[in-house]
Design a protein around this motif. Structure first.
Motif, PDB file in Angstrom:
ATOM      1  N   LYS A   1       6.810  41.175   6.239  1.00  0.00           N
ATOM      2  CA  LYS A   1       6.369  40.677   7.540  1.00  0.00           C
ATOM      3  C   LYS A   1       4.862  40.845   7.714  1.00  0.00           C
ATOM      4  CE  LYS A   1      10.769  41.654   9.841  1.00  0.00           C
ATOM      5  NZ  LYS A   1      11.454  42.389  10.936  1.00  0.00           N
ATOM      6  N   ALA A   2       4.219  41.476   6.729  1.00  0.00           N
ATOM      7  CA  ALA A   2       2.776  41.723   6.818  1.00  0.00           C
ATOM      8  C   ALA A   2       2.003  40.463   6.444  1.00  0.00           C
ATOM      9  CB  ALA A   2       2.389  42.885   5.903  1.00  0.00           C
ATOM     10  N   ARG A   3       0.757  40.410   6.913  1.00  0.00           N
ATOM     11  CA  ARG A   3      -0.114  39.270   6.628  1.00  0.00           C
ATOM     12  C   ARG A   3      -1.293  39.734   5.785  1.00  0.00           C
ATOM     13  NH1 ARG A   3       1.564  34.285   7.133  1.00  0.00           N
ATOM     14  NH2 ARG A   3      -0.357  33.424   8.033  1.00  0.00           N
ATOM     15  N   TYR A   4      -1.680  38.878   4.844  1.00  0.00           N
ATOM     16  CA  TYR A   4      -2.786  39.181   3.941  1.00  0.00           C
ATOM     17  C   TYR A   4      -3.688  37.958   3.825  1.00  0.00           C
ATOM     18  CZ  TYR A   4       0.245  43.006   2.377  1.00  0.00           C
ATOM     19  OH  TYR A   4       1.046  44.116   2.316  1.00  0.00           O
ATOM     20  N   LEU A   5      -4.963  38.216   3.517  1.00  0.00           N
ATOM     21  CA  LEU A   5      -5.868  37.127   3.166  1.00  0.00           C
ATOM     22  C   LEU A   5      -5.791  36.940   1.657  1.00  0.00           C
ATOM     23  CD1 LEU A   5      -8.170  35.158   4.178  1.00  0.00           C
ATOM     24  CD2 LEU A   5      -9.742  36.860   3.233  1.00  0.00           C
ATOM     25  N   GLY A   6      -5.408  35.740   1.232  1.00  0.00           N
ATOM     26  CA  GLY A   6      -5.232  35.498  -0.190  1.00  0.00           C
ATOM     27  C   GLY A   6      -5.740  34.131  -0.613  1.00  0.00           C
ATOM     28  N   MET A   7      -5.669  33.902  -1.907  1.00  0.00           N
ATOM     29  CA  MET A   7      -6.125  32.638  -2.499  1.00  0.00           C
ATOM     30  C   MET A   7      -5.016  32.109  -3.399  1.00  0.00           C
ATOM     31  SD  MET A   7      -9.423  32.033  -4.975  1.00  0.00           S
ATOM     32  CE  MET A   7     -10.392  33.164  -3.990  1.00  0.00           C
ATOM     33  N   TRP A   8      -4.852  30.776  -3.405  1.00  0.00           N
ATOM     34  CA  TRP A   8      -3.819  30.157  -4.219  1.00  0.00           C
ATOM     35  C   TRP A   8      -4.268  28.760  -4.654  1.00  0.00           C
ATOM     36  CZ3 TRP A   8      -3.270  31.573   0.908  1.00  0.00           C
ATOM     37  CH2 TRP A   8      -3.308  30.531   1.859  1.00  0.00           C
TER      38      TRP A   8
ATOM     39  N   LEU B   1      -0.277  23.114  -6.455  1.00  0.00           N
ATOM     40  CA  LEU B   1       0.685  23.470  -7.491  1.00  0.00           C
ATOM     41  C   LEU B   1       1.886  24.186  -6.878  1.00  0.00           C
ATOM     42  CD1 LEU B   1      -1.656  24.770 -10.344  1.00  0.00           C
ATOM     43  CD2 LEU B   1      -0.658  22.505 -10.098  1.00  0.00           C
ATOM     44  N   THR B   2       3.043  23.992  -7.491  1.00  0.00           N
ATOM     45  CA  THR B   2       4.246  24.676  -7.047  1.00  0.00           C
ATOM     46  C   THR B   2       4.850  25.463  -8.207  1.00  0.00           C
ATOM     47  OG1 THR B   2       5.574  22.717  -7.589  1.00  0.00           O
ATOM     48  CG2 THR B   2       4.783  22.921  -5.323  1.00  0.00           C
ATOM     49  N   PRO B   3       5.537  26.577  -7.912  1.00  0.00           N
ATOM     50  CA  PRO B   3       5.631  27.194  -6.589  1.00  0.00           C
ATOM     51  C   PRO B   3       4.292  27.819  -6.182  1.00  0.00           C
ATOM     52  CG  PRO B   3       6.559  28.636  -8.240  1.00  0.00           C
ATOM     53  CD  PRO B   3       6.221  27.368  -8.947  1.00  0.00           C
ATOM     54  N   LEU B   4       4.180  28.207  -4.911  1.00  0.00           N
ATOM     55  CA  LEU B   4       2.956  28.837  -4.424  1.00  0.00           C
ATOM     56  C   LEU B   4       2.658  30.077  -5.274  1.00  0.00           C
ATOM     57  CD1 LEU B   4       0.745  28.984  -2.182  1.00  0.00           C
ATOM     58  CD2 LEU B   4       2.276  30.563  -0.983  1.00  0.00           C
ATOM     59  N   THR B   5       1.478  30.115  -5.885  1.00  0.00           N
ATOM     60  CA  THR B   5       1.096  31.213  -6.778  1.00  0.00           C
ATOM     61  C   THR B   5      -0.182  31.856  -6.255  1.00  0.00           C
ATOM     62  OG1 THR B   5       2.088  30.058  -8.672  1.00  0.00           O
ATOM     63  CG2 THR B   5       0.554  31.857  -9.149  1.00  0.00           C
ATOM     64  N   ILE B   6      -0.051  33.052  -5.718  1.00  0.00           N
ATOM     65  CA  ILE B   6      -1.208  33.782  -5.183  1.00  0.00           C
ATOM     66  C   ILE B   6      -2.004  34.346  -6.358  1.00  0.00           C
ATOM     67  CG2 ILE B   6      -1.992  35.635  -3.668  1.00  0.00           C
ATOM     68  CD1 ILE B   6      -0.536  33.408  -2.196  1.00  0.00           C
TER      69      ILE B   6
ATOM     70  N   THR C   1      -4.145  38.731 -11.344  1.00  0.00           N
ATOM     71  CA  THR C   1      -4.312  37.449 -12.033  1.00  0.00           C
ATOM     72  C   THR C   1      -5.688  37.334 -12.671  1.00  0.00           C
ATOM     73  OG1 THR C   1      -2.845  36.431 -10.393  1.00  0.00           O
ATOM     74  CG2 THR C   1      -4.172  34.950 -11.760  1.00  0.00           C
ATOM     75  N   LEU C   2      -5.710  36.888 -13.916  1.00  0.00           N
ATOM     76  CA  LEU C   2      -6.959  36.584 -14.602  1.00  0.00           C
ATOM     77  C   LEU C   2      -7.107  35.067 -14.630  1.00  0.00           C
ATOM     78  CD1 LEU C   2      -9.276  38.061 -16.154  1.00  0.00           C
ATOM     79  CD2 LEU C   2      -8.068  37.457 -18.249  1.00  0.00           C
ATOM     80  N   LEU C   3      -8.167  34.573 -13.960  1.00  0.00           N
ATOM     81  CA  LEU C   3      -8.430  33.139 -13.889  1.00  0.00           C
ATOM     82  C   LEU C   3      -9.427  32.732 -14.967  1.00  0.00           C
ATOM     83  CD1 LEU C   3      -8.863  32.754 -10.012  1.00  0.00           C
ATOM     84  CD2 LEU C   3      -6.944  31.925 -11.373  1.00  0.00           C
TER      85      LEU C   3
ATOM     86  N   ILE D   1      -3.218  30.424 -16.305  1.00  0.00           N
ATOM     87  CA  ILE D   1      -3.702  31.724 -15.825  1.00  0.00           C
ATOM     88  C   ILE D   1      -2.877  32.815 -16.485  1.00  0.00           C
ATOM     89  CG2 ILE D   1      -4.475  30.814 -13.606  1.00  0.00           C
ATOM     90  CD1 ILE D   1      -1.907  31.917 -12.352  1.00  0.00           C
ATOM     91  N   TYR D   2      -3.366  34.062 -16.414  1.00  0.00           N
ATOM     92  CA  TYR D   2      -2.626  35.222 -16.933  1.00  0.00           C
ATOM     93  C   TYR D   2      -2.294  36.132 -15.762  1.00  0.00           C
ATOM     94  CZ  TYR D   2      -3.853  33.680 -21.611  1.00  0.00           C
ATOM     95  OH  TYR D   2      -3.965  32.957 -22.760  1.00  0.00           O
ATOM     96  N   LYS D   3      -1.025  36.448 -15.619  1.00  0.00           N
ATOM     97  CA  LYS D   3      -0.565  37.202 -14.452  1.00  0.00           C
ATOM     98  C   LYS D   3       0.227  38.430 -14.894  1.00  0.00           C
ATOM     99  CE  LYS D   3       0.992  36.028  -9.790  1.00  0.00           C
ATOM    100  NZ  LYS D   3      -0.380  36.007  -9.234  1.00  0.00           N
ATOM    101  N   LEU D   4      -0.035  39.555 -14.244  1.00  0.00           N
ATOM    102  CA  LEU D   4       0.647  40.819 -14.543  1.00  0.00           C
ATOM    103  C   LEU D   4       1.692  41.078 -13.468  1.00  0.00           C
ATOM    104  CD1 LEU D   4       0.763  43.384 -16.327  1.00  0.00           C
ATOM    105  CD2 LEU D   4      -0.973  44.389 -14.832  1.00  0.00           C
TER     106      LEU D   4
END
Length: 819
Positions: free
Chosen positions: A59-66, A70-75, A154-156, A256-259
């Protein structure tokens, strides 16, 4: 028939909504501009979007980038990952000071870019670039802050993974705690810069997977790389930075590379043919990828889906019974005892398509040829293996290993060649790198002649060492040697360093390698033969501390192991030379940063609070958790060293004392320590206890928060030193005036007030009023109610003598008083 008024209203609404989207769909914020929850920034080509979001079932809100389309939504990046918003009322604003801040519903800052600049602020802007990098810049080229310096999970493409060696900034991936919580989790991917740099995946501080070092074509632990054809990899190593990054060369592919929260490192890819995501595992594909699966000096290979471990040639299982039941973690040991006298007869066995061993303790030279590398390894009987650094164009550079060979596996293809040193007896029935025995014997004869000269010198040195104690019979030194060898018997892991090795490591104690001067003597930076950097304390003849303090440090620190205590690697006693060898701290000491106007800017409140917490944990270990109860007695900012990640480590135990199980206090007529950090009961009556260290800790807390030095600050208007000044501000209800001005824009008032409060509790005049370190840690974490502080010791500053302390041309004082 539709009412004409309704049609007009619909047209107006469509126009307004279209106009609103146009205003919001921008990529830049200027001073005092903001976006609220529900609005976003979009990069100019529409690739990336920045805004507020809720992850998973949270229920928390964060400032993020995506990725916008593209789908699915990937932060791919989260700003306030540790400080979520509880309501949909967040605001991202570029404030009047040129700092990006996230404001909550009460208009308080819960996150900031934490930047300061003396440049004109009216030209500062925040922009979301097409690369996914959120930047603060002054003009087009002058970047003040960028999100690429603070990766999340995430490594972009274009993002650097690695170190800025000038500022100490370490850019690394860190997993989310869970799919619903983007706070830092248990796993991280980073570049280990010990020895030859390599990429490792850790769980906490424990390596779980080693992707390995860069060999010019790929990573030694992951040579296949399915996306290799669509990506261009780059590894950069200079005296200013070490990093890896990649670029996508095929414009039809996004990758991208994601952990993941469970520690899985994955490549995620989208192609132009489909917007669906492709997931590719990039590590832990089988059991052999698990770090040190087979222990030391053994190689892992897969037999179908079953791992198999084999000792290297010339090695046997350390525990055969365990090995036979497939319990391999204890690895293998050499079946022949190390004997430098016969090492010239050794040869090298080539292993093909192998994952190179852990390079954290390796030595390297990028300009040597493979032949020169072999010669270098042969000349040193401690050298276990060698390989090329770069395998392109026939190979170049040299990697040498001197310790156990750990974390090797066989690949079916694309692995690297590794040359293992083995005794000649184990080479009788095998070919070495395809070169026959004739070649081997020529090499043996050539090096035999060379080594014989070294053996002659070694015999002379051994003879001198055996005779020396009989002819060098100084009383104090003899006692010290006795103590030292007793220590060796108790602590067999403490190495003895040869003096010639120390001389070579420091370039004969060259002045350019000098790090500083302490009460014990000068401190030098040294580089051992395996490339490991160390700090070497050299006992000078005129040292205030002398042999007793040298003995004290060796006997105490050798028994202590804690991440917030400096690690003693060994010592050396040679005639009148007494040397201590420590792990090297690249960021020197705390006072080097906090009391310098420019360097102090690098210490954000996050850094400073972590340093305070680390010192507290180190003291708790000394007072309560170690096998000895130790009172440091000379705790000060110059004795707090900082490693490459700005983690604090308590050092300089020359004046420390141990207490028995029930002992709480001791008394001395010999006053030692540094004025300003010593509590009143010690200065006046010579009494010291754990609460003495608590007082010193409180002083350091106030120094870190204020940026002022206890011995250099004086308030002439009120005749107060730093402690008295902090107390005056507290009782006048203006404690935030104590805070370093560089921190004011980026701190949470409640948190820093708690730290000031704890600092004042620790410097109270009466030792019984001060908290112990376990209580102090609970207070710092907000887990214990804080009582009101009472008047501190040394309230005024007029009568406080000026101190001299070791790290910046200072010296701990020793005074004899008849009390």
């Amino acid at each position: 028939m539709i009412d004409r008024n309704i049609i007009i209203e619909l047209i107006i609404l469509l126009f307004l909504s279209s106009h609103s989207r146009t205003c919001i769909a921008r990529d830049t914020l200027s001073l005092n501009q903001s976006i609220v929850d529900g609005q976003t920034l979009v990069s100019s080509n529409g690739t990336f979007e920045l805004g507020f979001f809720t992850p998973g079932n949270s229920k928390a809100r964060y400032l993020g980038m995506w990725y916008k389309n593209l789908t699915p939504l990937t932060i791919v990046w989260v700003a306030n990952r540790e400080t979520p918003l509880s309501k949909n009322s967040g605001v991202l604003k570029l404030n009047e000071n040129g700092v990006l801040v996230i404001l909550n519903d009460t208009n308080n800052s819960i996150w900031s870019s934490n930047t300061t600049t003396k440049e004109a602020k009216n030209s500062i802007t925040a922009q979301l670039l097409d690369t996914g990098n959120l930047v603060l810049k002054n003009g087009e080229e002058n970047i003040l802050w960028q999100s690429f310096d603070y990766p999340c999970d995430t490594l972009l493409p274009g993002m650097k993974l690695g170190w800025n060696l000038v500022t100490g900034l370490n850019r690394f991936e860190s997993s989310w705690k869970s799919e619903d919580n983007p706070a830092k989790g248990d796993y991280s991917v980073s570049i280990d810069i010990r020895g030859y740099p390599q990429i490792v995946l850790k769980e906490g501080s424990v390596i779980r997977l080693r992707i390995g070092s860069w060999n010019g074509l790929g990573f030694t632990g992951y040579p296949t790389q399915p996306l290799k054809q669509t990506q261009k990899f780059e590894f950069v190593q200079t005296d200013k930075e070490v990093y890896h990054r990649y670029e996508v060369v095929d414009s039809s592919v996004v990758s991208i590379y994601k952990l993941s929260p469970s520690g899985k490192l994955r490549a995620l890819a989208w192609t132009s043919e489909t917007s669906d995501r492709i997931v590719i595992e990039t590590g832990m594909e089988d059991s052999c990828d698990s770090y040190a699966m087979c222990g030391a000096n053994s190689v892992c290979s897969m037999n179908g889906n079953v791992p198999k471990c084999e000792c290297l040639k010339g090695y046997v299982p350390k525990f055969p019974d365990q090995w036979n039941i497939s319990y391999w973690s204890n690895g293998c040991v050499s079946k022949n005892k190390s004997n430098c006298d016969n090492s010239y007869k050794d040869g090298f066995l080539k292993y093909n398509d192998i994952k190179l061993p852990d390079t954290s303790s390796s030595w390297y030279n990028k300009s040597m040829s493979l032949v020169e590398c072999q010669r270098g390894c042969m000349k040193n009987c401690s050298c276990k293996a060698y390989a090329n650094v770069d395998i392109r164009n026939g190979g170049s550079g040299c990697l040498l290993w001197f310790d156990d060979l750990v974390d090797m596996r066989m690949f079916s293809q694309w692995g690297q060649d590794l040359y293992i040193r083995v005794p000649s007896s184990d080479l009788d029935d095998v070919s070495v790198s395809g070169k026959g025995n004739k070649k081997k014997h020529i090499i043996q004869i050539t090096f035999g002649v060379t080594i014989s000269g070294f053996l002659t010198c070694a015999c002379i040195i051994i003879l001198i060492k055996r005779v020396e104690p009989r002819i060098y019979n100084l009383g104090q030194l003899f006692q010290l040697r006795q103590k030292y060898f007793k220590l060796k018997k108790e602590d067999s892991d403490l190495p003895i360093f040869d003096f010639p090795m120390i001389v070579k490591a420091t370039s004969n104690f060259c002045s350019r390698n000098k790090l500083g001067e302490g009460g014990f003597g000068p401190v030098y930076k040294g580089t051992l033969i395996d490339g490991k950097e160390v700090a070497i304390k050299r006992n000078s003849k005129m040292s205030d501390q002398g042999l007793q303090e040298f003995k004290n440090e060796v006997l105490l620190i050798a028994k202590l192991q804690h991440r917030n205590l400096v690690k003693l690697l060994g010592c050396c006693i040679h005639k009148e030379e007494n040397l201590l060898i420590y792990e090297y701290m690249p960021n020197r000491s705390l006072d080097y940063f906090i009391f310098d106007e420019s360097r102090s800017k690098l210490l954000t409140w996050s850094h400073r609070s972590c340093i305070i917490d680390g010192i507290a944990r180190g003291l708790l270990y000394l007072h309560q958790d170690s096998r000895l109860r130790i009172i440091h007695r000379d705790l000060k900012s110059s004795n707090i060293l900082l490693d490459g990640q700005m983690n604090p480590k308590i050092s300089d135990f020359g004046l420390a004392r141990t207490f028995g199980g029930d002992q709480v206090e001791a008394k001395t007529r010999k006053l030692v320590g540094t004025y300003g950090y010593m509590p009143p009961e010690y200065v006046v009556h010579g009494r010291y206890s754990m609460k003495s260290d608590v007082f010193s800790f409180g002083v350091i807390v106030l120094e870190i928060i204020s940026g002022n030095k206890i011995t250099g600050f004086y308030d002439p208007e009120h005749s107060l030193n730093l402690v008295g000044h902090a107390w005056r501000l507290w009782i006048e209800h203006i404690p935030l005036e104590l805070v370093d001005a560089q921190l004011l824009q980026t701190i949470r008032s409640s948190e820093i007030l708690r730290y000031i409060h704890v600092g004042l509790l620790c410097v109270q005049e009466k030792p019984e009023d001060r908290p112990d370190m376990s209580s102090a840690i609970l207070m710092l974490n907000g887990e214990k109610i804080l009582s009101q502080p009472k008047s501190p010791g040394f309230y005024t500053g007029k009568d406080l003598p000026e101190a001299i302390s070791p790290s910046s041309n200072q010296m701990s004082v020793t005074i004899f008083e008849a009390r």
